[in-house]
Write a protein that holds these residues in place. Structure first.
Motif, PDB file in Angstrom:
ATOM      1  N   GLU A 295      10.818   7.031  -8.420  1.00  0.00           N
ATOM      2  CA  GLU A 295      12.891   6.400  -8.564  1.00  0.00           C
ATOM      3  C   GLU A 295      12.709   5.440  -7.311  1.00  0.00           C
ATOM      4  OE1 GLU A 295      11.971   9.836  -7.383  1.00  0.00           O
ATOM      5  OE2 GLU A 295      13.689  10.590  -8.992  1.00  0.00           O
ATOM      6  N   GLU A 296      11.537   5.377  -6.538  1.00  0.00           N
ATOM      7  CA  GLU A 296      10.783   4.149  -6.068  1.00  0.00           C
ATOM      8  C   GLU A 296      10.515   2.764  -6.222  1.00  0.00           C
ATOM      9  OE1 GLU A 296      11.152   3.233  -2.526  1.00  0.00           O
ATOM     10  OE2 GLU A 296      12.695   4.950  -2.482  1.00  0.00           O
ATOM     11  N   VAL A 297       9.277   3.377  -7.785  1.00  0.00           N
ATOM     12  CA  VAL A 297       9.178   2.612  -8.375  1.00  0.00           C
ATOM     13  C   VAL A 297       9.797   1.454  -9.251  1.00  0.00           C
ATOM     14  CG1 VAL A 297       7.666   2.308 -10.501  1.00  0.00           C
ATOM     15  CG2 VAL A 297       6.664   3.826  -8.891  1.00  0.00           C
ATOM     16  N   MET A 298      11.088   2.561  -9.736  1.00  0.00           N
ATOM     17  CA  MET A 298      12.294   2.153 -10.594  1.00  0.00           C
ATOM     18  C   MET A 298      13.360   1.496  -9.530  1.00  0.00           C
ATOM     19  SD  MET A 298      13.408   5.045 -13.080  1.00  0.00           S
ATOM     20  CE  MET A 298      14.016   4.189 -14.452  1.00  0.00           C
ATOM     21  N   ALA A 299      13.697   1.592  -8.465  1.00  0.00           N
ATOM     22  CA  ALA A 299      14.044   0.369  -7.709  1.00  0.00           C
ATOM     23  C   ALA A 299      13.362  -0.881  -7.588  1.00  0.00           C
ATOM     24  CB  ALA A 299      14.155   1.248  -5.690  1.00  0.00           C
ATOM     25  N   LEU A 300      12.344  -0.778  -6.880  1.00  0.00           N
ATOM     26  CA  LEU A 300      11.912  -1.985  -7.353  1.00  0.00           C
ATOM     27  C   LEU A 300      11.769  -3.128  -8.680  1.00  0.00           C
ATOM     28  CD1 LEU A 300       9.319  -4.308  -5.689  1.00  0.00           C
ATOM     29  CD2 LEU A 300       7.987  -2.906  -6.743  1.00  0.00           C
ATOM     30  N   PHE A 301      11.261  -2.213  -9.701  1.00  0.00           N
ATOM     31  CA  PHE A 301      12.100  -2.613 -11.356  1.00  0.00           C
ATOM     32  C   PHE A 301      13.245  -3.472 -11.439  1.00  0.00           C
ATOM     33  CE2 PHE A 301       7.970  -0.281 -13.621  1.00  0.00           C
ATOM     34  CZ  PHE A 301       7.115  -0.445 -12.715  1.00  0.00           C
ATOM     35  N   ASP A 302      14.479  -2.642 -10.474  1.00  0.00           N
ATOM     36  CA  ASP A 302      15.332  -3.112 -11.350  1.00  0.00           C
ATOM     37  C   ASP A 302      15.507  -4.344  -9.566  1.00  0.00           C
ATOM     38  OD1 ASP A 302      18.553  -2.804 -11.697  1.00  0.00           O
ATOM     39  OD2 ASP A 302      18.853  -3.004  -9.439  1.00  0.00           O
TER      40      ASP A 302
ATOM     41  N   ASP B 172       0.881  -1.613  -0.122  1.00  0.00           N
ATOM     42  CA  ASP B 172      -0.089  -0.014  -0.130  1.00  0.00           C
ATOM     43  C   ASP B 172       0.931   0.955   0.028  1.00  0.00           C
ATOM     44  OD1 ASP B 172       0.450  -0.347   3.008  1.00  0.00           O
ATOM     45  OD2 ASP B 172      -1.113  -0.238   3.598  1.00  0.00           O
ATOM     46  N   ASP B 173       2.512   1.000  -0.278  1.00  0.00           N
ATOM     47  CA  ASP B 173       3.318   2.421  -0.276  1.00  0.00           C
ATOM     48  C   ASP B 173       4.240   1.838  -0.664  1.00  0.00           C
ATOM     49  OD1 ASP B 173       4.745   4.224   0.847  1.00  0.00           O
ATOM     50  OD2 ASP B 173       4.424   5.019   2.884  1.00  0.00           O
ATOM     51  N   ILE B 174       4.460   2.322  -1.767  1.00  0.00           N
ATOM     52  CA  ILE B 174       5.880   2.455  -2.604  1.00  0.00           C
ATOM     53  C   ILE B 174       6.906   2.173  -1.914  1.00  0.00           C
ATOM     54  CG2 ILE B 174       5.915   4.181  -3.500  1.00  0.00           C
ATOM     55  CD1 ILE B 174       6.488   1.627  -5.248  1.00  0.00           C
ATOM     56  N   ARG B 175       7.204   3.434  -0.881  1.00  0.00           N
ATOM     57  CA  ARG B 175       8.212   3.627  -0.525  1.00  0.00           C
ATOM     58  C   ARG B 175       8.493   2.342   0.950  1.00  0.00           C
ATOM     59  NH1 ARG B 175       6.140   9.689   2.449  1.00  0.00           N
ATOM     60  NH2 ARG B 175       4.176   8.035   2.558  1.00  0.00           N
ATOM     61  N   LYS B 176       7.765   1.108   0.974  1.00  0.00           N
ATOM     62  CA  LYS B 176       8.363  -0.096   2.187  1.00  0.00           C
ATOM     63  C   LYS B 176       7.913  -1.289   1.179  1.00  0.00           C
ATOM     64  CE  LYS B 176       5.465   2.571   5.677  1.00  0.00           C
ATOM     65  NZ  LYS B 176       4.426   2.359   6.368  1.00  0.00           N
ATOM     66  N   TRP B 177       8.031  -0.846  -0.461  1.00  0.00           N
ATOM     67  CA  TRP B 177       8.529  -2.749  -0.807  1.00  0.00           C
ATOM     68  C   TRP B 177       9.544  -3.315  -0.687  1.00  0.00           C
ATOM     69  CZ3 TRP B 177      12.675  -4.343  -3.199  1.00  0.00           C
ATOM     70  CH2 TRP B 177      14.156  -3.037  -3.827  1.00  0.00           C
ATOM     71  N   ARG B 178      10.992  -2.916   0.144  1.00  0.00           N
ATOM     72  CA  ARG B 178      11.599  -3.725   0.742  1.00  0.00           C
ATOM     73  C   ARG B 178      11.453  -4.267   1.670  1.00  0.00           C
ATOM     74  NH1 ARG B 178      13.400   1.258  -1.023  1.00  0.00           N
ATOM     75  NH2 ARG B 178      14.878   1.720  -2.425  1.00  0.00           N
ATOM     76  N   ASP B 179       9.986  -4.168   2.242  1.00  0.00           N
ATOM     77  CA  ASP B 179      10.256  -4.627   2.989  1.00  0.00           C
ATOM     78  C   ASP B 179       8.717  -5.705   3.616  1.00  0.00           C
ATOM     79  OD1 ASP B 179      10.936  -2.810   5.529  1.00  0.00           O
ATOM     80  OD2 ASP B 179       9.445  -1.892   5.042  1.00  0.00           O
ATOM     81  N   VAL B 180       7.660  -5.423   1.913  1.00  0.00           N
ATOM     82  CA  VAL B 180       7.187  -6.578   1.131  1.00  0.00           C
ATOM     83  C   VAL B 180       7.628  -7.868   0.447  1.00  0.00           C
ATOM     84  CG1 VAL B 180       5.007  -6.523   0.466  1.00  0.00           C
ATOM     85  CG2 VAL B 180       5.544  -4.907   2.604  1.00  0.00           C
ATOM     86  N   ILE B 181       8.132  -6.904  -0.708  1.00  0.00           N
ATOM     87  CA  ILE B 181       8.227  -7.731  -1.687  1.00  0.00           C
ATOM     88  C   ILE B 181       9.744  -8.631  -1.324  1.00  0.00           C
ATOM     89  CG2 ILE B 181       9.178  -7.659  -4.437  1.00  0.00           C
ATOM     90  CD1 ILE B 181       5.714  -6.482  -3.173  1.00  0.00           C
ATOM     91  N   LYS B 182       9.809  -9.595  -1.347  1.00  0.00           N
ATOM     92  CA  LYS B 182      10.991 -10.547  -1.090  1.00  0.00           C
ATOM     93  C   LYS B 182      10.903 -11.760  -2.560  1.00  0.00           C
ATOM     94  CE  LYS B 182      11.875  -8.742   3.025  1.00  0.00           C
ATOM     95  NZ  LYS B 182      13.311  -7.676   3.325  1.00  0.00           N
TER      96      LYS B 182
END
Length: 341
Positions: free
Chosen positions: A153-160, A84-94
């Motif tokens: 920037e956060e979206v692209m970090a997730l895509f990367d 629900d918050d792209i800034r927290k993707w590192r906590d969710v997407i593993k």
């Protein structure tokens, strides 16, 4: 008498040559025909097993459910988003741990499961549904689109992050498939317009498609792009990374103009949609057949075209099955003799 296999005829088309007959592009075997499919799409079971089970969670934790109206294709479960918050993707997407996997056995299992005759059908290697689609599956369209605009920037970090994982999987397993084609996907458009601007696509999605396409370029095999809807605005970007075929190339695009502009540099795989009168309960068999002949007449001259299309509906709907048999038969009969005329 045809001299080529379905595979050879299809690959000839993808190379920009004029084939012996109009190929029928599908994602695998087609009910109601004894002819082998021109192409069978394979995706490592690590990434795709939930689909063959009729739904469930993917490697990221998104729950997919079947939809009767699309022949039980699986889609992300509505209103059950994991981020629900792209800034927290590192906590969710593993990404899962892939050490110790027997990649050769995984590829062999899938090839055997599909019962592919490699002399007759091309093997197309795919990894996932796309960077845009993954983001929408994680967040839903409202939050996902807002994230692309507000936090690029956060979206692209997730895509990367997810791209690095997918490319790592490809490097481990692709040579065991020995693919004839590399396939990529990302549905980034509605029927009337893209979801995002061409510039946003170029800046935020293309770099990762480029990395994913590299194994195909390195192998020297054709690269196809699946993108539904009015996606013609992205063609130049696709061509820049080695894509040479587009499915399903729907009729909301200026397909006649695209063929005139690009010729056999971009193979159109599509051109037929069950819309308007074709979707009416009153449509006749002859009208369906004529619609198939019309699109072949318009897009198939000199090659550069594969038919791709059909009626969607419940698997147990006899009317859907009947109409699809008409489409299939006309593609095989009219398309089968098109280049001999």
């Amino acid at each position: 008498m045809f001299k080529l296999s379905e595979k050879e005829n299809y690959l000839m088309t993808l190379r920009g040559e004029c084939p012996e007959w109009v190929p029928n592009y599908t994602f695998g075997p087609v009910p109601g025909t004894s002819r082998p499919p021109a192409s069978v799409m394979c995706e490592p079971l690590l990434l795709s097993d939930f689909r063959f089970k009729g739904g469930g969670k993917d490697i990221w934790g998104v729950n997919y459910v079947p939809t009767k109206e699309t022949g039980n294709a699986v889609l992300p479960e509505p209103n059950h988003f994991i981020l629900d918050d792209i800034r927290k993707w590192r906590d969710v997407i593993k990404a899962p741990d892939i050490s110790g996997i027997d990649w050769e056995a995984m590829a062999k299992k899938q090839l055997e499961m599909f019962q592919i005759d490699r002399t007759q059908s091309a093997v197309a290697f795919n990894l996932h549904v796309g960077y845009f689609q993954n983001l929408m599956a994680f967040m839903g369209f409202t939050e996902g689109l807002c994230a692309m605009y507000e936090e690029p920037e956060e979206v692209m970090a997730l895509f990367d992050y997810i791209c690095s994982f997918y490319v790592d999987v490809a490097e481990h397993i692709i040579h065991y498939y020995e693919p004839d084609v590399l396939t990529m996907m990302d549905d980034t458009a509605t029927w009337n317009a893209p979801f995002i601007s061409p510039q946003m696509y170029h800046d935020m999605i293309l770099p990762f498609l480029d990395r994913q396409a590299k194994p195909g370029r390195d192998l020297g095999i054709p690269i196809t792009m699946h993108n539904c809807g009015k996606a013609e605005a992205f063609i130049e970007d696709w061509l820049s990374i080695g894509v040479n075929a587009w499915d399903p190339a729907q009729t909301c695009n200026d397909l006649k103009g695209i063929k005139k502009k690009y010729g056999n540099k971009l193979i159109l795989m599509g051109g037929w949609d069950a819309l308007g009168h074709l979707a009416s309960p009153d449509v006749t068999e002859e009208e369906i057949r004529q619609s198939v002949r019309d699109v072949i007449n318009e897009l198939a001259p000199d090659g550069g075209y594969c038919f791709c299309g059909g009626y969607l509906g419940a698997l147990d709907d006899p009317e859907v099955a009947r109409k699809n048999q008409i489409v299939l038969n006309e593609v095989e009969t009219y398309g089968g003799s098109f280049y001999q005329k």
